[in-house]
Design an enzyme around this catalytic site. Structure first.
Site, mmCIF file in Angstrom:
data_model
loop_
_atom_site.group_PDB
_atom_site.id
_atom_site.type_symbol
_atom_site.label_atom_id
_atom_site.label_comp_id
_atom_site.label_asym_id
_atom_site.label_seq_id
_atom_site.Cartn_x
_atom_site.Cartn_y
_atom_site.Cartn_z
ATOM 1 N N GLU A 1 0.838 -1.207 0.000
ATOM 2 C CA GLU A 1 0.000 0.000 0.000
ATOM 3 C C GLU A 1 0.874 1.259 0.000
ATOM 4 O OE1 GLU A 1 -3.223 -0.115 2.863
ATOM 5 O OE2 GLU A 1 -4.077 -1.869 1.884
ATOM 6 N N GLU B 1 -5.095 -8.780 -0.122
ATOM 7 C CA GLU B 1 -5.855 -8.418 1.085
ATOM 8 C C GLU B 1 -7.321 -8.265 0.696
ATOM 9 O OE1 GLU B 1 -4.457 -5.268 3.678
ATOM 10 O OE2 GLU B 1 -2.359 -5.780 3.231
HETATM 11 O O1 AHR Z 1 -5.227 -5.732 7.092
HETATM 12 C C1 AHR Z 1 -5.134 -4.542 7.812
HETATM 13 C C2 AHR Z 1 -4.485 -3.425 7.010
HETATM 14 O O2 AHR Z 1 -5.289 -3.094 5.930
HETATM 15 C C3 AHR Z 1 -3.157 -3.750 6.390
HETATM 16 O O3 AHR Z 1 -2.106 -3.595 7.261
HETATM 17 C C4 AHR Z 1 -3.061 -2.738 5.288
HETATM 18 O O4 AHR Z 1 -2.272 -3.200 4.211
HETATM 19 C C5 AHR Z 1 -4.518 -2.512 4.894
HETATM 20 O O5 AHR Z 1 -4.812 -1.171 4.815
#
Ligand code: AHR
Length: 498
Positions: free
Chosen positions: A173, A305
């Site tokens: 990110e 994610e």
């Molecule tokens: O999964 C929680 C957070 O969500 C992670 O650390 C980040 O990559 C995303 O914003």
């Protein structure tokens, strides 16, 4: 009656097992307590890994595990997490609750966990606050088998042989917590950092994952591909990458009002379903851009994610992201995994966030106790899709379900053909009120078995009642109309047809 018609004669792409992957970050009680306890803890463990948790994870065939973050990855300095535990440097986990991280779970512990799980490895490197040298030396530490400073250090720390590193993420990110970069700036850094992710063993190449967009940020996708994929200097068919990541979370009430994990209205349930189904649009939108650069589909879209993210459980640390998991989440998992299957020509890896005690977990722990969530059951029921070939299907006659604010298809399904000739079909009934009588056509099976996960949408397992939501046998009838079964409201079924 609803029908699901399956075209067994046209198997499509292979469903990469890694689509069923998981994510474990140094966040709240995911690693510490949830997975790793001190070896002298009263909780049964093997080399610090909880035996109950490892056993439950082995049952769902975890194919790959991403670590150490997430946002944590861009603050993590791997050298702090190797060597004798009592001498490891402590740090503040600024992203997640401001707690002290003692680095007792580091590189050696991660590879030991993956060994016990029998899964592939996916390590995420630090671009936001780390140096190129640090990243390069980490890769050398993990994978170089000869004589070198980092290989010697690894041996000195107790592991002579190099490990197999399957995937390496270059930052996380980086449009946000990983450095607040512009796509152009990140893309140039990516090119530089990935250069030093050396392939020491040509027989065991490391797949490099480039940090991709947040949700629908198509500008990020295009700008990053411009520099990292389509460059005239880029070596080989893949440019500088093997995969581009995508992150998407379902927040029923939006980022600022995520809502309760267990206390929600019918309207919020359907909004959650609609937002889960949006994954399909996201994959289509980013794939369309990737197709312009890479029509041969040599690089993957890695949804590393995803999950339904609600408010934390009342009374728990807001930085720990601990939430319960209901039958609603089972439906989120079911439709999302069906969607990944249907895009397996481009989606090659995905990681549910997160494995234990954080966001949409498959397991929850409290001291020595552990429960399987409804989401765990969906992963178990879907495991035969891993490595199978997608089969085209059409759903008819099921209609829609929903509320004033959100209408969704009532029935959502996926099918695949395994190497053993067995067909796996997974189907979810999203309606809260209407059951579905389903006829499965296009197959002529000699035998059929099935499993059903059905419960009221708010139903969930607790430490006192761990089996409120659990799988049961599915009643199936083979008739001249096909294979027939009933899907109660808010349910998921998995069938194996031989
Ligand atoms: O999964 C929680 C957070 O969500 C992670 O650390 C980040 O990559 C995303 O914003």
């Amino acid at each position: 009656m609803a029908t699901i018609h399956i075209d067994k004669s046209h198997p499509q792409s292979r469903i990469a097992p890694e689509i069923y992957g998981h994510f474990s970050e140094h966040l709240g009680r995911c690693i510490y307590e949830g997975i790793f306890v001190k070896p002298d803890s009263g909780i049964p463990n093997e080399n610090g890994m909880r035996t109950d948790v490892v056993q439950a994870l082995r049952e769902i065939h975890v194919p790959v595990l991403r670590w150490p973050g997430g946002c944590f990855a861009d603050e993590y300095h791997w050298q702090d997490g190797v060597g004798p535990r009592e001498r490891r440097k402590k740090m503040v986990n600024t992203h997640w609750g401001g707690v002290t991280e003692d680095n007792s779970f580091g590189t050696h512990e991660y590879f030991e966990l993956c060994r016990q799980l029998g899964c592939k490895t996916y390590v995420n490197g630090n671009v936001g606050s780390g140096t190129v040298r640090e990243m390069s030396e980490w890769v050398e530490y993990m994978t170089f088998g000869g004589v070198s400073p980092m290989a010697d250090l690894r041996a000195q720390n107790g592991h002579e042989e190099p490990w197999r590193l399957d995937y390496f993420g270059v930052g996380n990110e980086n449009w946000g917590c990983g450095g607040n970069m512009t796509p152009e700036y990140y893309a140039n850094l990516y090119r530089r950092y990935q250069t030093y992710v050396r392939q020491y063993d040509p027989a065991a190449p490391i797949a490099k994952i480039c940090g991709g967009p947040n949700v629908d940020d198509v500008n990020w996708t295009r700008r990053v591909l411009d520099t990292c994929y389509a460059s005239p200097q880029a070596p080989g068919a893949h440019g500088y990458m093997d995969g581009l990541s995508l992150h998407y979370y379902v927040h029923p009430g939006g980022w600022d009002h995520k809502g309760s994990a267990t206390d929600f209205t019918e309207d919020e349930y359907y909004i959650t379903m609609k937002k889960a189904l949006y994954m399909e649009d996201l994959i289509a939108m980013h794939s369309a851009i990737m197709n312009e650069y890479d029509p041969e589909k040599s690089i993957g879209l890695m949804v590393d994610e995803w999950g339904a993210w609600y408010d934390v459980e009342p009374g728990t640390n807001p930085g720990f992201l601990y939430q319960q998991n209901t039958m609603r989440d089972a439906l989120v998992a079911a439709v999302t995994l069906n969607i990944f299957n249907s895009h397996c020509d481009r989606v090659r890896l995905a990681c549910l966030a997160q494995m234990v005690n954080v966001i949409q977990s498959v397991l929850l722990t409290e001291g020595p106790r552990m429960i399987r969530t409804p989401t765990w059951h969906v992963f178990r029921m879907y495991r035969d899709h891993q490595g199978a070939r997608l089969l085209p299907l059409t759903v008819a006659g099921a209609g829609t379900a929903g509320s004033r604010d959100a209408q969704v298809p009532a029935l959502h399904a996926s099918a695949s053909l395994g190497g053993d000739g067995a067909v796996t079909v997974t189907a979810a009934n999203l309606s809260l009120t209407e059951g579905q009588h389903v006829s499965l056509t296009g197959l002529d099976p000699a035998s059929v078995t099935g499993t059903l996960l059905a419960a009221e949408a708010h139903a969930h397992n607790t430490f006192d009642e761990p089996e409120v939501v659990k799988e049961a046998p599915l009643a199936v009838k083979v008739t001249d109309k096909g294979v027939e079964f009933d899907l109660p409201p808010c349910s998921v079924a998995a069938l194996r047809l031989q």
